[in-house]
Structures are given as structure tokens and as C-alpha cells.
Scaffold this active site. Sequence first.
Site, short mmCIF file in Angstrom:
data_model
loop_
_atom_site.label_atom_id
_atom_site.label_comp_id
_atom_site.label_asym_id
_atom_site.label_seq_id
_atom_site.Cartn_x
_atom_site.Cartn_y
_atom_site.Cartn_z
N CYS A 189 0.82 -1.22 0.00
CA CYS A 189 0.00 0.00 0.00
C CYS A 189 0.84 1.26 0.00
CB CYS A 189 -0.94 0.00 1.20
SG CYS A 189 -1.86 1.54 1.38
N CYS B 176 -1.55 1.91 -2.91
CA CYS B 176 -2.53 2.97 -2.65
C CYS B 176 -1.93 4.37 -2.60
CB CYS B 176 -3.25 2.71 -1.33
SG CYS B 176 -3.68 1.00 -1.01
N LYS C 69 -0.18 5.56 -5.94
CA LYS C 69 -1.26 5.57 -6.94
C LYS C 69 -2.15 6.79 -6.78
CE LYS C 69 -4.94 4.05 -5.87
NZ LYS C 69 -5.41 2.67 -5.97
N TYR D 194 -8.57 -3.27 -11.90
CA TYR D 194 -8.64 -1.88 -11.44
C TYR D 194 -7.23 -1.27 -11.39
CZ TYR D 194 -7.19 -3.15 -6.65
OH TYR D 194 -6.49 -3.59 -5.55
N GLU E 266 -6.49 2.12 -13.31
CA GLU E 266 -6.03 3.28 -12.55
C GLU E 266 -4.71 3.81 -13.10
OE1 GLU E 266 -7.93 2.47 -8.11
OE2 GLU E 266 -5.97 1.63 -8.60
N HIS F 180 -26.36 20.52 0.14
CA HIS F 180 -26.49 21.16 -1.16
C HIS F 180 -25.52 22.33 -1.30
CE1 HIS F 180 -28.56 22.14 -4.87
NE2 HIS F 180 -28.65 23.41 -4.48
N GLU G 32 -25.41 14.38 -2.51
CA GLU G 32 -26.85 14.49 -2.26
C GLU G 32 -27.67 13.77 -3.33
OE1 GLU G 32 -28.79 18.34 -2.75
OE2 GLU G 32 -27.05 19.03 -3.91
#
Length: 612
Positions: free
Chosen positions: A183, A188, A191, A324, A328, A587, A592
Site C-alpha cells: 500500500c 494505494c 497511486k 482496477y 487506474e 447542497h 446528495e
Amino acid sequence: MAAQIYHIAGWSSCNFHKKAVNVASTLSVLFPSKLKVVNHQFSSREEYRLWLIDNGFRKKFSDTRAHTHTASPFAWLAKQDGDKQLSPDPANIKSFVGGCDDTINFFRDFCSPKAVDTSNLAAMKDDGHTSDHGYTYDLVVIGGGSGGLASSKEAASLGANVAVLDFVKPSPAGSKWGLGGTCVNVGCIPKKLMHNAAIIKESSQADASPFGVSLDTSKDHSWETMRENIQNHIKSLNFNYRVNLREKNVTYLNKLGCFKDAHTLEVTDKKGKKSEITSSRFIIAVGGRPTDLDCEGGELAISSDDIFSLKKNPGKVLCVGASYISLECAGFLAGLGHDTTIAVRSILLRGFDRQCADKIGHYMESHGVKLKKKVVPKKLEKVDGDRIQVTFSDDSTDIYDTVLVAIGRTADTAKLGLDAVNVKSMQNNGKIPTTDEQTTCPNIYAIGDVMEGCPELTPVAIQAGVALSRRLFGGSNKSMDYQNICTTVFTPIEYGTVGLSEEDAIEKYGESNLEVYHKEFLPLEWSLTESRSVHKAFTKVIVDKSNEKVLGIHFLGPNAGEVMQGYGTAMKKGITFTDLAETVGIHPTSAEEIVTLSVTKSSGEDAAAGGC
């Protein structure tokens, strides 16, 4: 059922301590086979606080509530009887209860009839561990990645004598790195930083002018500057991990381990010197490594183990695979201005929601990523110096500066000596089957990517490692819950998801029993930029018609990880669609859109959102 051992500590003149002791003692007389009470009484408040706070007894508990408890009484449960001294063995601590009110509530619950929920309790076999086992360590963790570090530190905080083995074998291309695992070093962290670099570049080129910001975008992106800064950041994390292990009293061994028997590892240091260490328990947390490209010249390809520390500009890139990781990497490379192609054997993002995966593919193609479909490389060869000519399975060819393979990962278990301890591994991927992280050898456990059936996600390995250490040394019996775990794919349009894909929900519940709410919408931050406003973000929620329970939430759009994290908690708590619909949104945000869904697929109505 064995009697519960209830400890209460406080000072003699404290009325709350007296009340708690009186309640507990009375019930121990009424239920002598179910309850034993041990009273730790101090002569003064000062003496009590010296023991609890200054001498650090409260820090021996895994429950963080205990770490800030200062009042009298201080109550906890023990695993077994006979521990009457004022500095009990940490290995005998079962769980923290609290103060006077907590004690009253505990015994109120103790006296109340109730059904026992065993759904989240671990079914672990006795592994033979005793406090006087005679081995060098209580626990040795093999692997210094996210899960291994988390489990080792948690076990040490519970009083265990712990060592971590971490030895990075260089990639086939020669890349190596420091403590912290995939990671932080080759996953992670770099990346996400490179993904962010691509976002910054795209925003400066596409968004600055419409928002009235003047930027000089004539200069090319500097791969070398980005790489150096990211690698410096990673090195600082490597250093912090080593310091943190020392502070937590975990022994760090930069050595490669191989089992000789169930309690012995042969370890080899970087000079090739061999020695042996022994332990009562082991946790295998070695993770995985990228699967090699199996074709002629496959050794010319690099992997995710190499791309983040690549010293030269990668130039024109072929990403092999539709995982993925491949998408990515292709996404940030294209975003940084590199000519990028993905070789796709079958479908994009196998295992993810198909509708969302297809939308990601279309978005990436519109952002300059080429998808070469239904092909795999069958030959790689050097041409024009260091360039690589790739011949595909359809006999087409092309020349690239870099070929990045991301076709899957294989658990790093081949040289662990698992046969010597009768621990089975999967033939196809090297992963280890477990029951509640326990392998076929009871004192050897596995967590994280090395475990069969475990989602290959850093937070999963961390949480599983902490939960396992609490079961092994903290008296917990809670199992790790691998259901409804959030994840995000950091492609150019980010994809956050939790729960079931639409395909998995149909397979499990039947299409007629589902309602799918969906919406396409334009994020406000895209609205002024012509090149962005032709695209739409997307969200959908999959619902069980019979009880309105939400089975899956999917979101494609900006900041998908930030949007999705909170919904993970909601899914854990069994959120219904009514709960979502009655939630007031923030908002104006993209998040939302999830709580304002109203159009269903079955209605046939247009899913495009209107209004502000």
C-alpha cells in the site's frame, strides 16, 4: 458455562467504589457458579491513581475507553480466576467494563434473560498457547505491510512479546522498497498521488480558463519531479513505521522467514546469514505480488511494483489487463499526457457492477485512453534500442516505450515452507484458506491479501489484523466482518461502491425481487467547462423490494471515495431506501444525488437529473 471473573478497583473511601462492590458481591453470592468478584481496594485516591494512570495499568486494555478512565471504580473482566494482585497479568485481561454506572448496567444485563447472538463470534480452535510456552516470542508476524504492522502493534499493546519479519524481495525489474508493504510503497499511496497529479493537470488545462484563472500550461509535466517527491514522501513513511514499531515495543527483523515446524522459523538476513526464531503463534501477512506476463519476452514488462519508482519518463505505454490496477495506472498516465493503451482480454473490472464498469470504459476512451479489446500479448521484443514491440494474439503489432502488466496478483507464499506445517494454499493463486483467519495449523493465522476470499484492500487487512490480535491476546471473540466493505476505483472518473453489484443482487435475490434506483447528473464543478459538461456522473441504489433494505450503492463522479465512506456505516447498520430518502442532503454536492434518487429502472423513465 464458566463463571465470569469480575475485577473492581478503587479507593476505600470512594462511595461509588463501595456501591459497585456491594452490587457485584451480592450477585456473586446469589450466583456463585456464574460470577466471581475480585476487589482491588486502595487506601487512598492518590495510591489508586498512581496505579491506574502513572503506572499505566489502564493502557494495557485494547478498549480505548480504558485509556482515558480516571475515576473510581475501574472494572474489567478477566479470562480466568486466581489473579488477585494489583498488577494483574495483561494476558489475563478479557475486556474493559468501565466505572460505577457501567458496573450497574453490566449486572442489570447479567440478570436479564436474553437470546445470545453468535453470528459475529469467531469459531477458533484451541491453538495450544499458554503464558509459559517457553518460545522466544508470543507472536511473530511474517510481513510488514498494513495488516502485519497493525496486528503486531495491537498484540504488543495487549502485553504480547511480538516480532515482525519484513524482507522485500526485489521485483523482476529490480525495484525494491522499505517497510510498510504494498500500500504505502507500490500501491494505494503513490497511486493516489499520481492520480491527483493527473487531476491537477486536467483541471489546470480544462477548468482554469472557464473559471477565470490564468495559468501557464505550456510546460510539459515533469515525471522526474513528481516521482522524486512521491518517493521522498514514501521514505518518510517507511521511517515513521520503524519508529512506531520501536515505540510500541515490537521487535523489527529485516529477515526472510521459512517454516521449519509449527513453532520455528528459519530466517535469512540480507547478507544470507541464517538463524532460527521460535514463537507460540504466527500470523502470515505477506500479501501478494503482481502476476507475471506469461508470453515470449514477458520479462520486458514492468508491473505496479515498478511504475511508481520508474526513473525515466514512461513515454508511450501499454497497460496489459483490465483490472482496477491497470485502469487506474492507465488513467493517471493518460491524464499526465502519455499515449496510453489498455489491452483488454475480456471485460473491464471483472467482479464490479457491469453498468458502472462500462461507463468507466466509455469515459476513459473519451479522455484519450485507447482500449484494444479481445487481445492479449503473445510476444514482446526489444526494438530501436529500449523500445518494446508487442505482437498481440490477433497478430497486430505496435511499439511502446513501457509495457505495464496488471493481470492479477499471486500470494507471496511459495517460499514460506507451508508444507512443513501442513498449511494448505490454493494452487491457482497461492492464497491460504482459513476459518476466522486460522489456518489448518491451529497456531498459524493469515490476514490480508494472502488469505483466500479476503478483499484485497488495505483497511480490510488492518481491521482483520487488529481483530485477530484482540482475539489472541485481548479476550475478544468477535470475528472480522467481510461484508459491505466500501471501496473506490481511482480511474479518471472515480467509482465508489459498497454492497452488491446489480448482477450479484440479481443472482442472489432474483431480478423480480429488486428495485434499482438510478440517476445521471452533472456535478456542479463540471458545469462551466465545455469538455466536462458533455459527460455525466452516475449513481444507483439496489433495493430488496420485500423489506426496502439497500443491497448496494454505486457512485461514479468526483471524490467518489469521500462520498461513499459514510454510506459504508449505513450499510453496516442495515439502511433501508426510506432511510435514504428521508435523509436531508447537503447542497450543492454530488453526494446528495444518492439521497434524492426517485427514478427506477423498471419505470423506464429518463434517469437524467434536472434542476439545480
